[in-house]
Design a protein around this motif. Structure first.
Motif, PDB file in Angstrom:
ATOM      1  N   ILE A  27       0.844  -1.206   0.000  1.00 32.70           N
ATOM      2  CA  ILE A  27       0.000   0.000   0.000  1.00 32.70           C
ATOM      3  C   ILE A  27       0.872   1.246   0.000  1.00 32.70           C
ATOM      4  CG2 ILE A  27      -1.576   1.372   1.447  1.00 32.70           C
ATOM      5  CD1 ILE A  27      -2.881  -1.294   2.280  1.00 32.70           C
ATOM      6  N   ASN A  30       2.329   2.028  -3.264  1.00 34.19           N
ATOM      7  CA  ASN A  30       1.368   2.448  -4.290  1.00 34.19           C
ATOM      8  C   ASN A  30       0.807   3.850  -4.066  1.00 34.19           C
ATOM      9  OD1 ASN A  30       1.747  -0.002  -5.475  1.00 34.19           O
ATOM     10  ND2 ASN A  30      -0.163  -0.916  -4.793  1.00 34.19           N
ATOM     11  N   LEU A  31       1.104   4.411  -2.916  1.00 30.02           N
ATOM     12  CA  LEU A  31       0.656   5.784  -2.664  1.00 30.02           C
ATOM     13  C   LEU A  31       1.544   6.753  -3.448  1.00 30.02           C
ATOM     14  CD1 LEU A  31      -0.021   5.527   1.178  1.00 30.02           C
ATOM     15  CD2 LEU A  31      -1.728   5.993  -0.597  1.00 30.02           C
ATOM     16  N   VAL A  43      -0.372   2.786   9.074  1.00 33.33           N
ATOM     17  CA  VAL A  43      -0.948   1.871   8.068  1.00 33.33           C
ATOM     18  C   VAL A  43      -0.763   0.429   8.535  1.00 33.33           C
ATOM     19  CG1 VAL A  43      -0.754   0.995   5.703  1.00 33.33           C
ATOM     20  CG2 VAL A  43      -0.616   3.449   6.128  1.00 33.33           C
TER      21      VAL A  43
END
Lengths: 310, 89
Positions: A27, A30-31, A43
């Motif tokens: 994640i 991918n930010l 997170v």
């Protein structure tokens, strides 16, 4: 009656932290910008929090609210790929068995990594013979193919006992391998064991065109819809469902939620309603809806005595 | 809580900040004045899963502490739901 064909016991003893931590790194990667250390840690913590329901109290409450009568708990044997796990593979099965003994809302599928050899096969046989497990889970991201020859003795047992097999399709945590997770990876197994029913986990939405093609041509292949939550949020799910229905797959689609993985995106009730809304919108008939929410999985579970039937 | 109740004067500092963050994230080129309370984050504003996570992180960073848990996140469906979490923060 509603059956959820794909759930997990949400506990760090069952779904280990390295699984969630690698997901967190994906994640973050991918930010569009780097997170600072405190946000990165947040997170990681939020993802680990998904997995905090060791007694399944929250799951049972959500099932009651959503009128889900039965959920299939899937064991995953991470013991070959992750080290220092708190439970042995036998203890992992017994952890699930405790819940089965406590609640009639659950059944469970066993999973033993085929690299455990004869001892693993014996454990699987014990699970389905003595401990009440009613199917087999195959978790290809642990690095073996569902069509690996070492799986065949397991499928022999499934064939003799008429047990369904649910195998994961598509990517998973970045700490695991995606090599054997395409729908076609299941083909040799499904071809060699035509009397064993294979459920392709998530494949109702993940790589769904390839998976649907296999289901269209192999009567022993079924498609689990779990993971549809992300597609529903993107507004894509109804089109995917239309696509399956137009190809005659009403009797091969199975409702599943993959609890606890998608908890952020809504309640179990929301996901049941998402399917029911498809009937209101004319995408599904009443018969299709019943097939997906219940009848197809009930048929795969075969002789199991359902609470409502008793 | 309706939109009338959610006009700028009624929003607290954190709610105003959340509105600003949301309008910047949702890629709709929406001025935050046009973010109605009933708007759904996913369906109406097109927020995707990564933007949703950014929203959680940035709102918490702005507020300066953890305010969301799994259940509150699962119940965030509309702009008003977000304001609701921030009402007493």
């Amino acid at each position: 009656m509603i059956i959820d064909c794909h759930c997990h016991l949400a506990s760090s003893k069952v779904l280990p932290p390295p699984f969630f931590d690698a997901w967190s790194r994906t994640i973050q990667a991918n930010l569009p910008h780097h997170l600072d250390a405190s946000q990165a840690s947040r997170v990681e913590q939020l993802l680990r929090d998904l997995n905090e329901d060791p007694q399944s109290v929250k799951l049972i409450a959500e099932m009651e609210a959503a009128a889900i009568d039965l959920a299939v708990l899937l064991v995953i044997d991470f013991g070959v790929v992750y080290k220092d796990l708190p439970l042995t593979i036998e203890e992992l099965h017994l952890e699930h068995r405790k819940l089965l003994e406590r609640s009639r809302r659950f059944v469970a599928f066993s999973n033993v990594d085929p690299r455990r050899g004869k001892e693993g096969l014996d454990l699987f046989e014990k699970a389905v013979t003595d401990w009440g497990f009613v199917g087999m889970k195959v978790y290809a991201p642990c690095g073996y193919s569902p069509s690996d020859n070492r799986m065949f003795p397991f499928y022999e047992i499934c064939s003799q006992r008429k047990l369904p097999v649910l195998t994961h399709v598509g990517p998973s945590s970045a700490s695991l391998s995606f090599k054997h997770t395409s729908p076609i990876s299941v083909d040799d197994a499904a071809f060699n064991f035509p009397d064993v029913n294979f459920i392709l986990g998530h494949a109702g939405v993940t790589l769904h065109r390839q998976a649907a093609r296999m289901a269209q041509y192999r009567p022993n292949i079924y498609l689990d819809l779990s993971g549809f939550q992300a597609e529903a949020n993107r507004g894509q799910f109804k089109n995917i469902l239309k696509w399956h229905i137009s190809r005659g797959l009403s009797r091969r689609l199975l409702f599943g939620t993959d609890w606890p993985i998608h908890r952020f995106w809504g309640s179990q009730q929301r996901w049941v309603n998402e399917i029911k809304d498809c009937q209101k919108e004319g995408i599904l008939t009443a018969e299709d809806t019943d097939n997906i929410l219940c009848a197809n999985m009930k048929s795969l579970l075969g002789s199991l005595q359902f609470a409502q039937d008793a | 809580m309706n939109d009338t109740a959610m006009n700028e004067a009624a929003l607290n500092e954190n709610q105003l900040a959340a509105r600003q963050i949301l309008s910047e994230l949702c890629r709709k080129n929406l001025n935050h004045d046009y973010l109605a309370g009933e708007m759904r984050l996913f369906e109406d504003l097109g927020v995707d899963s990564l933007q949703f996570i950014r929203l959680i992180l940035e709102v918490e960073t702005r507020v300066g502490r953890k305010i969301f848990d799994v259940e509150t996140i699962a119940n965030l469906k509309t702009v008003n739901d977000l304001y609701g979490v921030l009402e007493t923060v």
